[in-house]
Scaffold this motif. Structure first.
Motif, PDB file in Angstrom:
ATOM      1  N   GLN A   2       0.800  -1.224   0.000  1.00  0.00           N
ATOM      2  CA  GLN A   2       0.000   0.000   0.000  1.00  0.00           C
ATOM      3  C   GLN A   2       0.831   1.271   0.000  1.00  0.00           C
ATOM      4  OE1 GLN A   2      -2.484  -0.504   3.472  1.00  0.00           O
ATOM      5  NE2 GLN A   2      -4.198  -1.122   2.192  1.00  0.00           N
ATOM      6  N   TYR A   3       2.149   1.151   0.173  1.00  0.00           N
ATOM      7  CA  TYR A   3       2.982   2.344   0.324  1.00  0.00           C
ATOM      8  C   TYR A   3       4.236   2.271  -0.530  1.00  0.00           C
ATOM      9  CZ  TYR A   3       0.064   2.829   4.455  1.00  0.00           C
ATOM     10  OH  TYR A   3      -1.005   2.919   5.298  1.00  0.00           O
ATOM     11  N   ILE A   4       4.700   3.462  -0.938  1.00  0.00           N
ATOM     12  CA  ILE A   4       5.995   3.601  -1.588  1.00  0.00           C
ATOM     13  C   ILE A   4       6.657   4.863  -1.038  1.00  0.00           C
ATOM     14  CG2 ILE A   4       5.337   2.434  -3.734  1.00  0.00           C
ATOM     15  CD1 ILE A   4       5.068   5.256  -5.019  1.00  0.00           C
ATOM     16  N   SER A   5       7.964   4.938  -1.207  1.00  0.00           N
ATOM     17  CA  SER A   5       8.647   6.212  -0.999  1.00  0.00           C
ATOM     18  C   SER A   5       9.016   6.729  -2.377  1.00  0.00           C
ATOM     19  CB  SER A   5       9.894   6.032  -0.131  1.00  0.00           C
ATOM     20  OG  SER A   5      10.905   5.361  -0.854  1.00  0.00           O
ATOM     21  N   ILE A   6       9.251   8.030  -2.463  1.00  0.00           N
ATOM     22  CA  ILE A   6       9.531   8.623  -3.772  1.00  0.00           C
ATOM     23  C   ILE A   6      10.484   9.798  -3.615  1.00  0.00           C
ATOM     24  CG2 ILE A   6       7.635  10.307  -3.808  1.00  0.00           C
ATOM     25  CD1 ILE A   6       8.617   8.060  -6.764  1.00  0.00           C
ATOM     26  N   ALA A   7      11.296  10.003  -4.629  1.00  0.00           N
ATOM     27  CA  ALA A   7      12.055  11.239  -4.791  1.00  0.00           C
ATOM     28  C   ALA A   7      11.467  11.929  -6.017  1.00  0.00           C
ATOM     29  CB  ALA A   7      13.537  10.947  -4.993  1.00  0.00           C
ATOM     30  N   LEU A   8      11.576  13.230  -6.066  1.00  0.00           N
ATOM     31  CA  LEU A   8      10.981  13.958  -7.187  1.00  0.00           C
ATOM     32  C   LEU A   8      11.722  13.711  -8.491  1.00  0.00           C
ATOM     33  CD1 LEU A   8      10.128  17.321  -5.419  1.00  0.00           C
ATOM     34  CD2 LEU A   8       8.589  15.428  -5.965  1.00  0.00           C
ATOM     35  N   THR A   9      12.994  13.374  -8.395  1.00  0.00           N
ATOM     36  CA  THR A   9      13.816  12.992  -9.539  1.00  0.00           C
ATOM     37  C   THR A   9      14.680  11.820  -9.096  1.00  0.00           C
ATOM     38  OG1 THR A   9      15.590  14.502  -8.914  1.00  0.00           O
ATOM     39  CG2 THR A   9      13.940  15.361 -10.445  1.00  0.00           C
ATOM     40  N   PRO A  10      15.195  11.043 -10.017  1.00  0.00           N
ATOM     41  CA  PRO A  10      16.100   9.963  -9.599  1.00  0.00           C
ATOM     42  C   PRO A  10      17.280  10.557  -8.814  1.00  0.00           C
ATOM     43  CG  PRO A  10      15.489   9.700 -11.904  1.00  0.00           C
ATOM     44  CD  PRO A  10      14.981  11.050 -11.467  1.00  0.00           C
ATOM     45  N   ILE A  11      17.633   9.934  -7.676  1.00  0.00           N
ATOM     46  CA  ILE A  11      18.718  10.500  -6.873  1.00  0.00           C
ATOM     47  C   ILE A  11      20.000   9.696  -6.981  1.00  0.00           C
ATOM     48  CG2 ILE A  11      17.238  11.744  -5.277  1.00  0.00           C
ATOM     49  CD1 ILE A  11      17.573   9.515  -3.275  1.00  0.00           C
ATOM     50  N   THR A  12      20.007   8.712  -7.835  1.00  0.00           N
ATOM     51  CA  THR A  12      21.224   7.963  -8.099  1.00  0.00           C
ATOM     52  C   THR A  12      21.367   7.809  -9.608  1.00  0.00           C
ATOM     53  OG1 THR A  12      22.415   5.881  -7.745  1.00  0.00           O
ATOM     54  CG2 THR A  12      20.026   5.764  -7.802  1.00  0.00           C
TER      55      THR A  12
ATOM     56  N   ASP B 252      -6.236   5.297  -7.876  1.00  0.00           N
ATOM     57  CA  ASP B 252      -6.867   4.147  -8.530  1.00  0.00           C
ATOM     58  C   ASP B 252      -6.342   2.812  -8.015  1.00  0.00           C
ATOM     59  OD1 ASP B 252      -8.238   6.033 -10.014  1.00  0.00           O
ATOM     60  OD2 ASP B 252      -7.048   5.718 -11.844  1.00  0.00           O
ATOM     61  N   ARG B 253      -5.078   2.768  -7.602  1.00  0.00           N
ATOM     62  CA  ARG B 253      -4.454   1.505  -7.204  1.00  0.00           C
ATOM     63  C   ARG B 253      -4.366   1.340  -5.686  1.00  0.00           C
ATOM     64  NH1 ARG B 253      -1.704  -1.555 -11.058  1.00  0.00           N
ATOM     65  NH2 ARG B 253      -2.349  -3.129  -9.557  1.00  0.00           N
ATOM     66  N   GLY B 254      -4.798   2.355  -4.925  1.00  0.00           N
ATOM     67  CA  GLY B 254      -4.783   2.239  -3.466  1.00  0.00           C
ATOM     68  C   GLY B 254      -3.386   2.286  -2.857  1.00  0.00           C
ATOM     69  N   VAL B 255      -2.505   3.068  -3.457  1.00  0.00           N
ATOM     70  CA  VAL B 255      -1.131   3.197  -2.977  1.00  0.00           C
ATOM     71  C   VAL B 255      -0.920   4.626  -2.485  1.00  0.00           C
ATOM     72  CG1 VAL B 255       1.311   3.160  -3.675  1.00  0.00           C
ATOM     73  CG2 VAL B 255      -0.269   1.409  -4.537  1.00  0.00           C
ATOM     74  N   SER B 256      -0.234   4.758  -1.349  1.00  0.00           N
ATOM     75  CA  SER B 256       0.074   6.073  -0.784  1.00  0.00           C
ATOM     76  C   SER B 256       1.576   6.236  -0.635  1.00  0.00           C
ATOM     77  CB  SER B 256      -0.565   6.217   0.607  1.00  0.00           C
ATOM     78  OG  SER B 256      -1.957   6.092   0.532  1.00  0.00           O
ATOM     79  N   LEU B 257       1.986   7.469  -0.469  1.00  0.00           N
ATOM     80  CA  LEU B 257       3.402   7.766  -0.238  1.00  0.00           C
ATOM     81  C   LEU B 257       3.696   7.736   1.256  1.00  0.00           C
ATOM     82  CD1 LEU B 257       3.815  10.612  -2.836  1.00  0.00           C
ATOM     83  CD2 LEU B 257       4.842   8.341  -2.925  1.00  0.00           C
ATOM     84  N   SER B 258       4.643   6.902   1.636  1.00  0.00           N
ATOM     85  CA  SER B 258       5.024   6.816   3.044  1.00  0.00           C
ATOM     86  C   SER B 258       6.152   7.779   3.384  1.00  0.00           C
ATOM     87  CB  SER B 258       5.457   5.384   3.395  1.00  0.00           C
ATOM     88  OG  SER B 258       6.570   5.003   2.598  1.00  0.00           O
ATOM     89  N   LEU B 259       6.936   8.179   2.382  1.00  0.00           N
ATOM     90  CA  LEU B 259       8.107   9.008   2.654  1.00  0.00           C
ATOM     91  C   LEU B 259       8.572   9.674   1.365  1.00  0.00           C
ATOM     92  CD1 LEU B 259      10.163   9.643   4.989  1.00  0.00           C
ATOM     93  CD2 LEU B 259      11.580   7.824   4.040  1.00  0.00           C
ATOM     94  N   GLY B 260       8.972  10.925   1.482  1.00  0.00           N
ATOM     95  CA  GLY B 260       9.627  11.630   0.388  1.00  0.00           C
ATOM     96  C   GLY B 260      11.119  11.645   0.643  1.00  0.00           C
ATOM     97  N   SER B 261      11.895  11.387  -0.382  1.00  0.00           N
ATOM     98  CA  SER B 261      13.354  11.308  -0.230  1.00  0.00           C
ATOM     99  C   SER B 261      14.038  12.295  -1.162  1.00  0.00           C
ATOM    100  CB  SER B 261      13.840   9.895  -0.551  1.00  0.00           C
ATOM    101  OG  SER B 261      13.345   8.974   0.370  1.00  0.00           O
TER     102      SER B 261
END
Length: 183
Positions: free
Chosen positions: A29-39, A67-76
């Motif tokens: 149900q969760y993902i973390s995300i960065a606004l751009t690739p950080i590596t 639509d897929r029931g996924v939320s952001l758990s953390l911004g990196s």
């Protein structure tokens, strides 16, 4: 698997909407995300993306999460340095808030403790202004490299919305113990 999150770094540049779909397909149900690739490591040659600058992509990601029931758990991606202070990230925090991020993670590559700790405080203040909490991650070899330095940083910043991000792999690599974590 409702408590499991997929870290964006573990999928090596996978575009955001595809990451949402991967998480949903795996039952996360969760993902973390960065606004751009950080590596720069991108073995599958995925196209570069910017959730900060590409408003269409941001809309597509929000729709996919809904639509897929996924939320952001953390911004990196909040890497502070003497040359890149908290104010660098003002527009980034607005984009994270628009995506629904409730917490961003930060590290600091500065070696001057007072300046680095003050910079964490500025980032936390800016994030709080858009409704986001902030964490600092313990990473061996960095300014905040163990539990003691992490606790010192959190105390210096002195905000309830600024906490430690405990990555047990990093804590163990830094020599931390379960007893220290409990304390």
């Amino acid at each position: 698997m409702d408590k499991i999150s997929i870290e964006h770094l573990s999928v090596f540049g996978l575009p955001p909407v595809q990451l949402v779909n991967l998480a949903a397909d795996l039952g996360c149900q969760y993902i973390s995300i960065a606004l751009t690739p950080i590596t720069p490591f991108n073995p599958h040659n995925y196209p570069l993306f910017s959730l900060k600058d590409d408003l269409n992509l941001r809309r597509e990601m929000k729709a996919a999460m809904r639509d897929r029931g996924v939320s952001l758990s953390l911004g990196s991606g909040y890497i502070l340095t003497p040359e890149k202070d908290a104010h660098t990230y003002a527009g980034h925090l607005d984009a994270m808030a628009d995506l629904g991020v409730r917490c961003v993670n930060s590290i600091n590559l500065d070696r001057e403790v007072p300046r680095a700790f003050d910079n964490f405080g500025k980032l936390a203040e800016m994030a709080a202004a858009v409704g986001i909490e902030t964490t600092v991650e313990i990473i061996p070899g960095h300014l905040v490299g163990d539990l003691a330095s992490g606790v010192a940083c959190v105390r210096h910043v002195g905000r309830k919305d600024f906490r430690l991000n405990i990555d047990t792999m990093h804590v163990a690599r830094a020599g931390g113990t379960a007893a220290e974590l409990k304390a």
